[in-house]
Design a protein around this motif. Structure first.
Motif, short mmCIF file in Angstrom:
data_model
loop_
_atom_site.label_atom_id
_atom_site.label_comp_id
_atom_site.label_asym_id
_atom_site.label_seq_id
_atom_site.Cartn_x
_atom_site.Cartn_y
_atom_site.Cartn_z
N ASP A 72 0.81 -1.21 0.00
CA ASP A 72 0.00 0.00 0.00
C ASP A 72 0.85 1.27 0.00
N LYS A 73 2.14 1.13 -0.32
CA LYS A 73 3.03 2.29 -0.36
C LYS A 73 3.83 2.25 -1.67
N ILE A 74 5.14 2.16 -1.58
CA ILE A 74 5.99 2.10 -2.77
C ILE A 74 6.02 0.68 -3.31
N THR A 75 5.78 0.54 -4.60
CA THR A 75 5.88 -0.74 -5.29
C THR A 75 7.14 -0.71 -6.14
N LEU A 76 7.97 -1.73 -5.99
CA LEU A 76 9.19 -1.86 -6.79
C LEU A 76 9.05 -3.10 -7.67
N PRO A 77 8.28 -2.99 -8.74
CA PRO A 77 8.00 -4.18 -9.55
C PRO A 77 9.15 -4.54 -10.49
N ALA A 78 9.14 -5.78 -10.95
CA ALA A 78 10.04 -6.20 -12.02
C ALA A 78 9.49 -5.62 -13.33
N ALA A 79 10.36 -5.49 -14.31
CA ALA A 79 9.94 -4.90 -15.59
C ALA A 79 8.77 -5.66 -16.23
N ASN A 80 8.74 -6.98 -16.08
CA ASN A 80 7.66 -7.75 -16.70
C ASN A 80 6.35 -7.65 -15.93
N GLN A 81 6.34 -6.96 -14.79
CA GLN A 81 5.11 -6.74 -14.03
C GLN A 81 4.46 -5.40 -14.36
N VAL A 82 5.15 -4.58 -15.12
CA VAL A 82 4.62 -3.27 -15.50
C VAL A 82 4.29 -3.32 -16.98
N HIS A 83 3.06 -2.97 -17.31
CA HIS A 83 2.61 -3.02 -18.69
C HIS A 83 2.37 -1.60 -19.19
N ALA A 84 3.08 -1.24 -20.25
CA ALA A 84 2.90 0.07 -20.86
C ALA A 84 2.28 -0.13 -22.23
N GLN A 85 1.17 0.53 -22.46
CA GLN A 85 0.48 0.49 -23.75
C GLN A 85 0.70 1.83 -24.42
N CYS A 86 1.27 1.81 -25.62
CA CYS A 86 1.58 3.02 -26.37
C CYS A 86 0.55 3.16 -27.48
N VAL A 87 -0.18 4.25 -27.46
CA VAL A 87 -1.25 4.49 -28.44
C VAL A 87 -0.91 5.75 -29.21
N GLY A 88 -0.85 5.65 -30.54
CA GLY A 88 -0.54 6.79 -31.39
C GLY A 88 0.95 6.96 -31.60
N GLY A 90 4.22 10.18 -32.34
CA GLY A 90 4.63 11.58 -32.30
C GLY A 90 3.85 12.39 -31.30
N ASP A 91 3.30 13.53 -31.73
CA ASP A 91 2.57 14.42 -30.84
C ASP A 91 1.26 13.82 -30.35
N ASN A 92 0.81 12.74 -30.97
CA ASN A 92 -0.45 12.09 -30.58
C ASN A 92 -0.21 10.84 -29.73
N LEU A 93 1.00 10.66 -29.21
CA LEU A 93 1.33 9.48 -28.41
C LEU A 93 0.76 9.60 -26.99
N THR A 94 0.07 8.55 -26.56
CA THR A 94 -0.39 8.42 -25.18
C THR A 94 0.20 7.15 -24.61
N VAL A 95 0.68 7.20 -23.38
CA VAL A 95 1.25 6.03 -22.72
C VAL A 95 0.39 5.70 -21.50
N ASP A 96 -0.09 4.47 -21.46
CA ASP A 96 -0.96 3.99 -20.40
C ASP A 96 -0.18 2.91 -19.64
N ILE A 97 0.05 3.13 -18.36
CA ILE A 97 0.90 2.25 -17.55
C ILE A 97 0.08 1.58 -16.47
N ALA A 98 0.17 0.25 -16.37
CA ALA A 98 -0.48 -0.52 -15.31
C ALA A 98 0.60 -1.28 -14.55
N ALA A 99 0.58 -1.16 -13.22
CA ALA A 99 1.59 -1.79 -12.37
C ALA A 99 0.90 -2.56 -11.24
N PRO A 100 1.64 -3.45 -10.57
CA PRO A 100 1.04 -4.21 -9.46
C PRO A 100 0.50 -3.32 -8.35
N ASN A 101 -0.30 -3.93 -7.50
CA ASN A 101 -0.91 -3.28 -6.33
C ASN A 101 -1.87 -2.16 -6.71
N GLY A 102 -2.44 -2.24 -7.92
CA GLY A 102 -3.50 -1.32 -8.31
C GLY A 102 -3.07 -0.01 -8.91
#
Length: 196
Positions: A72-88, A90-102
């Motif tokens: 419920d504080k700092i999460t230090l996940p492994a790289a394979n536990q963090v999912h980054a979704q890149c949409v678009g 250049g200037d239209n790029l959005t990055v959506d990041i999901a990590a453990p513990n919500g």
């Protein structure tokens, strides 16, 4: 006969939602230890996640609140536990990041704003921005000491390549996020969204 017909009718009514639920083909976009992302896996492409070049949690991926490691504080996940979704792109790029513990974060190209939320901890989505004074201090420090530090505090876009983003966020939490330790939100990681 009337009681039997009523019982069958009631049983049929109660069973209908269960049948509909069992037949549903909806699945979470990402089920990672309770965290989820609003971005569909088919929408965009996966980004490569690595630790930020420098942070107070050197060499680790970091997301959370306070100054201690705990679910419920700092999460230090492994790289394979963090999912980054890149949409678009250049200037239209959005990055959506999901990590453990919500933990969930979203950012848009060119902006210093990072929106972070944690539904498990009842932390509503909140925008965090590194103040311009912090960025100016980093630039002045680089100039004064001839440093070649390429990543400033906050969010650095398109370094070292187009489609990269380095996040080194350490900002005060809002009053409605109830924190039982240092009242700071930390996010430190690097995402490569280049379309290789």
């Amino acid at each position: 006969m009337k009681r039997t017909t009523t019982a069958i009718a009631v049983t049929g009514i109660l069973a209908t939602p269960l049948i509909l639920t069992a037949c549903s083909d909806s699945i979470p976009a990402n089920d990672n230890g309770g965290s989820s992302t609003t971005t569909s896996a088919s929408n965009g492409r996966a980004g490569t996640v690595t630790p930020a070049e420098t942070s107070s949690w050197r060499g680790n991926l970091v997301i959370g609140v306070g100054d201690q490691q705990a679910n419920d504080k700092i999460t230090l996940p492994a790289a394979n536990q963090v999912h980054a979704q890149c949409v678009g792109e250049g200037d239209n790029l959005t990055v959506d990041i999901a990590a453990p513990n919500g933990w969930h974060a979203v950012l848009t190209h060119g902006s210093q704003i990072v929106t972070i939320e944690n539904t498990q901890l009842n932390y509503a989505a909140q925008e965090f921005t590194t103040p311009q004074s912090s960025l100016d201090y980093d630039i002045e420090w680089n100039n004064k000491f001839g440093s070649d530090k390429q990543y400033l505090s906050g969010v650095t876009w398109d370094v070292p390549h187009t489609g990269d983003v380095e996040i080194q966020l350490n900002e005060r939490t809002p009053p409605h996020w109830v924190i039982k330790s240092a009242e700071k939100v930390n996010l430190a990681l690097h995402v490569d969204c280049s379309s290789q």
